[in-house]
Write a protein that holds these residues in place. Sequence first.
Motif, PDB file in Angstrom:
ATOM      1  N   ARG A 148      33.074  46.319  42.397  1.00  0.00           N
ATOM      2  CA  ARG A 148      32.477  44.981  42.360  1.00  0.00           C
ATOM      3  C   ARG A 148      31.490  44.849  41.196  1.00  0.00           C
TER       4      ARG A 148
ATOM      5  N   THR B 106      33.384  44.422  38.019  1.00  0.00           N
ATOM      6  CA  THR B 106      33.885  43.051  37.907  1.00  0.00           C
ATOM      7  C   THR B 106      32.792  42.127  37.383  1.00  0.00           C
TER       8      THR B 106
ATOM      9  N   ARG C  55      39.966  51.972  36.377  1.00  0.00           N
ATOM     10  CA  ARG C  55      39.802  50.523  36.239  1.00  0.00           C
ATOM     11  C   ARG C  55      40.560  50.035  35.005  1.00  0.00           C
TER      12      ARG C  55
END
Length: 308
Positions: free
Chosen positions: A22, A25, A114
Amino acid sequence: MAITLTQLLDKMFAGDEVAVARLMTLVEREGKEVGPILEALAPRLGNAFTIGITGPPGAGKSSLVDHLAALIRKAGKTVGVVAIDPSSPFTGGALLGDRIRMSQHYLDKGVFIRSMATRGHLGGLSAATDAAVLVLDAAGKDIIIVETVGVGQDEVDIVGSADVSVVVLVPGAGDDVQALKAGIMEIADIFVVNKADRDGADGLAAAIESNLALAPAEAKAWRPPIVRTVATQAVGISDLADAVDGFRASHASRSRERRRGRSEARLRALVAHEFLARLERDILGPGEFQAMVSLIEAREVDPYSAAR
């Protein structure tokens, strides 16, 4: 109930991988949260070692990263991977999604992967790559691997984001010519001839060797080794790991210089960003900046005069 940024950071520091995702992001979106996030991460930074993997499309970089991460895990170290992919023309997201290609690590909590989209950023990296690396560093990853998007010899940004730069080339793809390009030759700390079971591997290695021999005397303090691999079969991965360890051991001072350079570049970029934001917010009148853009577009004023 919505989680606060402080709670999210606390979860990450406690080892919560969802919180890591998170936070990455948030920094990728480059919103108002980036400043407070990086400020909170600062005391926990500087422990990870970053390996940059670059090279042309189809060189097998993802397979190489996949097996290199597995080897690092066998040594008991944690790994973070930032894989830069082309942007989707429809969503702006990562088009290829390297997490699919590294499926052997799905259940390993010691590996965090990622995929990030370039979103038009040149140089082989995403604009948010540095911030993503900082998140993984603060999350406690021992080794961070950054894989560039694979766009050719202009992928030189990686030297500013990694402690060691690995350039991956393959025989039979014109890479003996690419090896002559100044940008690639200058950023490589280690060369990898991948798919070395193909015809032409010897010629490619010889071309790299010949160009290394032409390097200026001051550049020969470290002669980049040429490692041969067949990544799909995990051949030569341990040799690559040994070369990375060798560079790390003998070039600790160079790594510090690079980190200082990254700190300076990051500071300059942030100052420039803050200065421009304050200029538009506090000094110029409403619409004045865009009015100047219109004057430049109409060729009533040149960009240099407008900037002054």
